[in-house]
Write an enzyme that holds these catalytic residues in place. Structure first.
Site, PDB file in Angstrom:
ATOM      1  N   CYS A 115       1.026  -0.864  -0.127  1.00 31.45           N
ATOM      2  CA  CYS A 115       0.361  -0.064  -0.232  1.00 31.45           C
ATOM      3  C   CYS A 115       0.815   1.670  -0.503  1.00 31.45           C
ATOM      4  O   CYS A 115       1.577   1.820   0.722  1.00 31.45           O
ATOM      5  CB  CYS A 115      -0.928  -0.241   1.745  1.00 31.45           C
ATOM      6  SG  CYS A 115      -0.965   1.233   1.463  1.00 31.45           S
ATOM      7  N   CYS A 118       0.039   3.740   2.754  1.00 32.58           N
ATOM      8  CA  CYS A 118       0.474   3.090   4.216  1.00 32.58           C
ATOM      9  C   CYS A 118       1.981   3.675   4.277  1.00 32.58           C
ATOM     10  O   CYS A 118       2.505   4.256   5.486  1.00 32.58           O
ATOM     11  CB  CYS A 118       0.572   1.631   4.135  1.00 32.58           C
ATOM     12  SG  CYS A 118      -1.531   0.828   4.228  1.00 32.58           S
TER      13      CYS A 118
END
Length: 178
Positions: free
Chosen positions: A52, A55
């Site tokens: 991600c 993230c």
């Protein structure tokens, strides 16, 4: 003498590093809840995956900032879990984490206080988390008021925003129509 200077230098660097950024602890979820209860704090959980991009942005850019540490460390026991590995898989199922990053604030009894989905700049991210610390703008409080049909238009708009931030777009759309 050189070794004494080296030791002092290392100690100073450790003190500087300790005061910066969010202190994510490497403990289980249950240990985090127990620690939060003992320290009279909440639990802040970063739900991420290795692939991600947002993230990684939060991990590399936002959480290391001193201002982030100043906000999170005194209020929360902070933990992070990869939602595709180990305990993270169980937590993802249990707390219905389907979008990344998701950030969940828990009370020490394990109930959810607030949920935020997506990355942001530090100031806005802190504001999003702070909304969940205020009982009257927290997701569970607003959900309960909504279910009981006790909301005015301003509360409905706040609830719609909180739902959007929590990644509950379908429910947010329904509330918006109201």
């Amino acid at each position: 003498m050189k070794s004494l200077i080296s030791i002092i230098t290392l100690l100073m660097l450790n003190l500087i590093a300790f005061g910066q950024g969010v202190n994510f602890e490497h403990i289980t979820f249950d240990e985090a809840l127990a620690k939060a209860k003992a320290e009279n704090k909440l639990v802040f959980m970063d739900c991420y995956t290795s692939w991600c991009g947002p993230c990684k942005y939060m991990t590399e850019t936002i959480f290391p900032q001193e201002k982030a540490g100043e906000f999170f460390n005194p209020k929360f026991v902070c933990v992070k879990f990869d939602m595709e590995k180990g305990e993270g898989k169980e937590l993802a199922d249990k707390f219905e984490v389907h979008a990344y990053p998701t950030f969940i604030v828990f009370r020490p009894d394990g109930t959810i206080q607030h949920r935020v989905v997506g990355s942001d700049n530090l100031e806005t991210f802190i504001q999003r988390i702070e909304r969940g610390l205020n009982e009257k703008t927290s997701l569970p409080y607003l959900s309960d008021r909504y279910e009981r049909g006790k909301m005015n238009k301003q509360e409905l708009m706040t609830y719609k925003e909180i739902l959007s931030e929590a990644g509950e777009d379908e429910k947010a759309g329904k509330v918006y129509k109201e």
